[in-house]
Design an enzyme around this catalytic site. Structure first.
Site, PDB file in Angstrom:
ATOM      1  N   ASP A  67      50.916  45.998  50.207  1.00 10.48           N
ATOM      2  CA  ASP A  67      50.589  45.123  49.081  1.00 10.48           C
ATOM      3  C   ASP A  67      51.076  43.693  49.310  1.00 10.48           C
ATOM      4  OD1 ASP A  67      53.269  44.842  48.165  1.00 10.48           O
ATOM      5  OD2 ASP A  67      53.049  46.369  46.620  1.00 10.48           O
ATOM      6  N   ASP A  88      56.249  42.001  51.540  1.00 17.68           N
ATOM      7  CA  ASP A  88      55.999  42.697  50.291  1.00 17.68           C
ATOM      8  C   ASP A  88      55.545  41.699  49.231  1.00 17.68           C
ATOM      9  OD1 ASP A  88      56.208  44.542  48.079  1.00 17.68           O
ATOM     10  OD2 ASP A  88      57.861  45.562  49.098  1.00 17.68           O
ATOM     11  N   ASP A 119      61.586  44.506  45.319  1.00 19.72           N
ATOM     12  CA  ASP A 119      62.128  45.863  45.449  1.00 19.72           C
ATOM     13  C   ASP A 119      63.656  45.881  45.374  1.00 19.72           C
ATOM     14  OD1 ASP A 119      59.541  46.696  45.650  1.00 19.72           O
ATOM     15  OD2 ASP A 119      59.618  47.207  47.775  1.00 19.72           O
ATOM     16  N   HIS A 135      60.469  53.188  44.149  1.00 27.99           N
ATOM     17  CA  HIS A 135      59.896  52.311  45.185  1.00 27.99           C
ATOM     18  C   HIS A 135      60.133  50.840  44.863  1.00 27.99           C
ATOM     19  CE1 HIS A 135      55.530  51.615  43.417  1.00 27.99           C
ATOM     20  NE2 HIS A 135      56.460  51.453  42.508  1.00 27.99           N
ATOM     21  N   ASP A 144      55.022  46.548  53.596  1.00 26.01           N
ATOM     22  CA  ASP A 144      54.338  47.091  52.422  1.00 26.01           C
ATOM     23  C   ASP A 144      52.950  46.454  52.412  1.00 26.01           C
ATOM     24  OD1 ASP A 144      53.324  47.455  49.794  1.00 26.01           O
ATOM     25  OD2 ASP A 144      55.343  47.657  48.984  1.00 26.01           O
ATOM     26  N   HIS A 202      56.490  42.417  46.231  1.00 23.37           N
ATOM     27  CA  HIS A 202      57.583  42.641  45.290  1.00 23.37           C
ATOM     28  C   HIS A 202      58.922  42.596  46.018  1.00 23.37           C
ATOM     29  CE1 HIS A 202      53.953  44.867  44.053  1.00 23.37           C
ATOM     30  NE2 HIS A 202      54.259  44.466  42.829  1.00 23.37           N
ATOM     31  N   HIS A 218      57.374  52.926  49.221  1.00 22.92           N
ATOM     32  CA  HIS A 218      58.418  52.101  49.829  1.00 22.92           C
ATOM     33  C   HIS A 218      59.824  52.607  49.557  1.00 22.92           C
ATOM     34  CE1 HIS A 218      58.734  47.685  51.421  1.00 22.92           C
ATOM     35  NE2 HIS A 218      59.364  48.550  52.197  1.00 22.92           N
ATOM     36  N   GLU A 275      53.091  52.211  51.297  1.00 21.67           N
ATOM     37  CA  GLU A 275      52.314  51.925  50.072  1.00 21.67           C
ATOM     38  C   GLU A 275      50.798  51.886  50.289  1.00 21.67           C
ATOM     39  OE1 GLU A 275      53.450  52.060  47.104  1.00 21.67           O
ATOM     40  OE2 GLU A 275      55.622  51.805  47.356  1.00 21.67           O
TER      41      GLU A 275
END
Length: 314
Positions: A238, A133, A137, A150, A236, A135, A106, A281
């Protein structure tokens, strides 16, 4: 008055592979672009009558697998890759095409979104970034627990960080905090939480999704998107629950279900404003029979208008 929902404007698509995991802590995302191709991303988009050009893979420095220096791992390598991404994405936007950046980790959103922001400045468009996402980030060198870049692209795009990475798009900041909506977040570092609150990023975390539902979440995330909006999706993988998407290096339990994720993409398609996309990712080294790549392609189909029925809207 009842009307038939129309498909999004057909814009030719360019796929840009970026095979690097230089910004990640776990190697393997460098294989993501080819896994998406094996999963049939070209054919899936072309099915909707869209002209698809696969631009192949960009090239750049290898992953030196070194420790962080002053809070950053591999900053020069990350900058080199992102300059290439910026130039490639901007060229496709300038040519009137819809670029899809196939990552890679990412950190590459620094290059893709700075190119999109530059294009918006040049064309007078407003920008809305939907950041899917697990996260946030938005780490910086002072709060990052790892130095992996990332986990930092949002901060760089908003102008917080070294010039080597904040100036890639030629304008600092590349985007403003009000340009971005984060969806599905469920893992945020302590220092990152404070930073997000200070600069005013709008975050729809999984508790919020649980409380109001994904439809209401997406309606709020898309509020204000209009005919002059360039809608960029940074996906992303994830973002998804690892039960359905195991092929990522940073899994976090409690993510959206298959249907919740599909609803997100379908509601974006309904706007007709999608103009650029990141898929990042994906780590085939951790996947099971390419199932995560296939799921990502399923979501792309929904972004381009796949639906069960021809839906009527009042």
């Amino acid at each position: 008055m009842t009307r038939l929902k129309t498909a999004m404007t057909i814009i030719p698509v360019s796929l840009i592979g970026v095979p690097t995991d230089v910004g990640a802590g776990t190697p393997g995302a460098r294989m993501g672009p080819d896994a998406l191709r094996v999963a049939g991303i070209v054919q899936a988009i072309a099915h909707f009558g869209v002209e698809v050009r696969d631009c192949g893979n960009l090239s750049g420095p290898g992953n030196p697998d070194l420790p962080a220096v002053n809070g950053f791992r591999h900053m020069r390598e990350v900058a080199a890759w992102n300059r290439s991404v910026h130039d490639a994405v901007h060229a496709e936007l300038h040519a009137g095409r819809l670029p899809i950046m196939l990552g890679g980790d990412h950190c590459l959103a620094i290059g893709s979104i700075s190119a999109v922001a530059r294009h918006c400045r040049e064309t007078g468009k407003s920008l809305r970034v939907l950041w899917f996402d697990a996260h946030a980030d938005f780490n910086t060198a002072s709060v990052t627990p790892t130095g992996n870049i990332h986990g930092m692209p949002g901060a760089f795009l908003c102008g917080y960080g070294p010039s080597l990475l904040t100036e890639i798009g030629g304008h600092v900041p590349a985007i403003l905090p009000q340009d971005i909506r984060q969806i599905g977040i469920r893992s945020v570092d302590d220092g990152e939480k404070r930073f997000l609150a200070e600069i005013g990023i709008e975050v729809f975390d999984m508790r919020y999704v649980d409380e109001v539902g994904m439809r209401e979440t997406m309606e709020q995330a898309l509020a204000g998107v209009a005919s002059d909006t360039h809608l960029h999706v940074s996906l992303d993988v994830d973002f998804l629950d690892p039960e359905i998407a195991p092929g990522v290096g940073t899994t976090v339990r409690g993510g959206p279900t298959y249907r919740e994720a599909q609803l997100c993409m379908e509601m974006i398609a309904d706007t007709g404003r999608l103009r650029s996309l990141d898929i990042v990712e994906l780590n085939p080294a951790l996947d099971l029979r390419n199932t995560t790549a296939e799921l990502a392609v399923d979501l792309v189909e929904s972004l381009f208008g796949k639906s069960t029925l021809m839906r009527l809207h009042g």
